[in-house]
Design an enzyme around this catalytic site. Structure first.
Site: not given
Length: 183
Positions: A59, A104-106
C-alpha cells in the site's frame, strides 16, 4: 477482538486528532485514503514439490512529500487492513519528522518460521516480481519490518536488479553492508 480493523481504528484516531486540532474534514480528507493498494498472489514451489500460494500486499498511502517509504512484514495475521493502517501511520510519521518521504507498507500472510531458507527466498523474490512495477528508489522504498531482516532485503534488492537490469541499492533499506547497506 475478532472484528478489530486496524484501518478503521486509524481513521477514528485521525478524525479525533483533526477534531482536537480544529481541522475541517476538507482539510484532511485526502489523508484518509491510500493512493494505491496492490494485492498479489504469490505461488511458491515448496521444498517437497507442492505449490502454495501466499497473499501479499503493498500500500502506497501518500507520496505528496516524496517517494513512498515503509517496511515489509511477513506474518500470518497480515492483511490488507493492517497494511493500509500501517502505511497511513508511515505517512503521518514521516510528515511529523519532516522526512521527505511518503508512507507505504507491505506484508505477506505467512508464518516465516515454517519455511526453509530456500522457500523464504523464493517467497521474497516472488513478492518482488509481483510488486516490481510500483517500487523503486524514486517511487517506493521498502524496508525490513516484522519477521524480515537484512538477508530478505538483500534478496529483494537482488531480484529488483535482475528485473530492472541494473543494481540500485536505494531500492530498499536495511540491507547488509556487503550488499550496499549503511551503518
Amino acid at each position: 477482538m475478532a472484528n478489530y480493523n486496524p484501518y478503521e481504528n486509524m481513521l477514528h484516531v485521525l478524525d479525533k486528532a483533526a477534531e482536537v486540532l480544529g481541522y475541517k474534514k476538507n482539510d484532511y480528507e485526502f489523508v484518509r485514503y491510500p493512493e494505491r493498494e496492490l494485492t498479489v498472489s504469490i505461488p511458491i514451489s515448496m521444498d517437497d514439490g507442492h505449490v502454495e500460494v501466499f497473499s501479499g500486499y503493498r500500500v502506497q498511502h501518500n507520496t505528496a512529500r516524496g517517494a513512498a517509504k515503509g517496511g515489509i512484514r511477513f506474518h500470518p495475521a497480515s492483511d490488507e487492513n493492517e497494511v493500509k493502517a500501517l502505511a497511513a501511520w508511515m505517512t503521518i510519521k514521516n510528515a511529523i519528522g519532516n522526512i521527505p518521504y511518503g508512507g507505504a507498507k507491505g506484508g505477506i500472510k505467512v508464518d516465516p518460521h515454517k519455511l526453509s531458507q530456500r522457500e523464504l527466498q523464493r517467497l521474497a523474490r516472488g513478492y518482488v516480481r509481483k510488486i516490481f512495477p510500483i517500487i523503486g528508489p524514486d517511487k517506493d522504498v521498502p524496508a525490513p519490518d516484522v519477521n524480515t531482516n537484512g538477508q530478505i532485503m538483500a534478496w529483494i534488492a537482488d531480484e529488483y536488479a535482475a528485473l530492472s537490469g541494473k543494481w540500485e541499492p536505494g531500492v530498499v533499506t536495511g540491507k547488509p553492508l556487503a550488499t550496499g547497506g549503511s551503518l
